[in-house]
Design an enzyme around this catalytic site. Structure first.
Site, PDB file in Angstrom:
ATOM      1  N   ARG A   1       0.817  -1.087   0.038  1.00 45.84           N
ATOM      2  CA  ARG A   1      -0.109  -0.119  -0.215  1.00 45.84           C
ATOM      3  C   ARG A   1       0.815   1.360  -0.055  1.00 45.84           C
ATOM      4  O   ARG A   1       0.285   2.491   0.093  1.00 45.84           O
ATOM      5  CB  ARG A   1      -0.882   0.155   1.042  1.00 45.84           C
TER       6      ARG A   1
ATOM      7  N   ARG B   1     -21.655  -3.048   2.789  1.00 43.30           N
ATOM      8  CA  ARG B   1     -21.113  -4.399   2.757  1.00 43.30           C
ATOM      9  C   ARG B   1     -21.192  -4.940   4.100  1.00 43.30           C
ATOM     10  O   ARG B   1     -20.737  -4.312   5.225  1.00 43.30           O
ATOM     11  CB  ARG B   1     -19.623  -4.517   2.124  1.00 43.30           C
TER      12      ARG B   1
ATOM     13  N   ARG C   1     -10.091   7.082   4.000  1.00 43.97           N
ATOM     14  CA  ARG C   1      -9.535   6.011   3.288  1.00 43.97           C
ATOM     15  C   ARG C   1      -9.281   6.168   1.823  1.00 43.97           C
ATOM     16  O   ARG C   1      -8.169   5.711   1.590  1.00 43.97           O
ATOM     17  CB  ARG C   1     -10.263   4.701   3.586  1.00 43.97           C
TER      18      ARG C   1
END
Ligand code: AMP
Length: 218
Positions: A88, A127, A172
């Site tokens: 990342r 989700r 995020r």
């Protein structure tokens, strides 16, 4: 085969990693899942990670690099592995290159999953997953066949991630574009980047990825 699924949160990396893993019999390594397990177990790494993850920031490079370096030593990684959520940062990417070089292995391909803003937020906020077997669901796109009963294991308990909320999503996404998106250039320059359109239905995206992987296996 060793591959990376690269893309912002909500792009469908976890979903596609599971499909590839089942279809090609290679193991899925999700640093997010591993960190959530460390949080649940209350390990020192988990205690540090929890706060950072809840904010939507990145856990320290050294911690995730150590987790991955230990994990890829395991037997089930010999046939290859799918990295979902790692690397990342450029530092993690460089560390991965070194780990693989030291072991005489090589990264075959990086699948970049492209998705629009609205879809990302919609996917993240809706989700949830089965608390027992981890099967992933979505309020709109993938409900269990019978309401409140997991299709896979029959459990009636479901969980939502602490960081899957509108407040954390913006951070995020910012983190992704600041720290992770440079990897697109990093892998493009190595000529192993293969972009796919992540906006379609799960099966359509899976079919595109499959074509890319077949081409590599040639
Ligand atoms: P994910 O399940 O991939 O969305 O990851 C959830 C959270 O875990 C991220 O928002 C980060 O806080 C942390 N995390 C997962 N993978 C990494 C990584 N490779 N480097 C740093 N933090 C990570």
């Amino acid at each position: 085969m060793i591959l990376i699924l690269l893309g912002p949160p909500g792009a469908g990396k976890g979903t596609q990693a599971k499909l590839i893993s089942n279809g090609r019999n290679i193991v899925q390594l999700s640093t997010g899942d591993m960190l959530r397990a460390a949080v649940a177990a209350g390990t020192p790494a988990g205690v540090h990670a929890k706060e950072v993850m809840d904010r939507g920031d990145l856990v320290a490079d050294e911690i995730v690099i150590k987790i991955i370096s230990d994990r890829i030593e395991e037997r089930d990684c010999r046939q290859g592995f799918i990295l979902d959520g790692f690397p990342r940062t450029l530092m993690q990417a460089a560390a991965l290159d070194k780990l693989l070089l030291d072991k005489g292995r090589k990264l075959d391909v990086v699948i970049e999953m492209r998705t629009g803003y609205k879809e990302l937020v919609e996917r993240i906020v809706g989700r949830f997953s089965c608390a027992k077997c981890g099967e992933g669901y979505h309020d709109r796109f993938k409900r269990p066949h019978v309401d409140d009963v997991c299709d896979v294991c029959g459990s009636t308990e479901f969980t939502r991630r602490a960081d899957d909320n509108v407040d954390t999503v913006t951070n995020r996404l910012m983190t992704y574009y600041a720290d992770t998106a440079p990897l697109i250039g990093y892998y493009f320059a190595k000529n192993i980047l293969r972009p796919v359109d992540g906006m379609g239905a799960i099966e359509e995206v899976a079919a595109q990825i499959s074509r890319e992987l077949d081409a590599i296996e040639g």
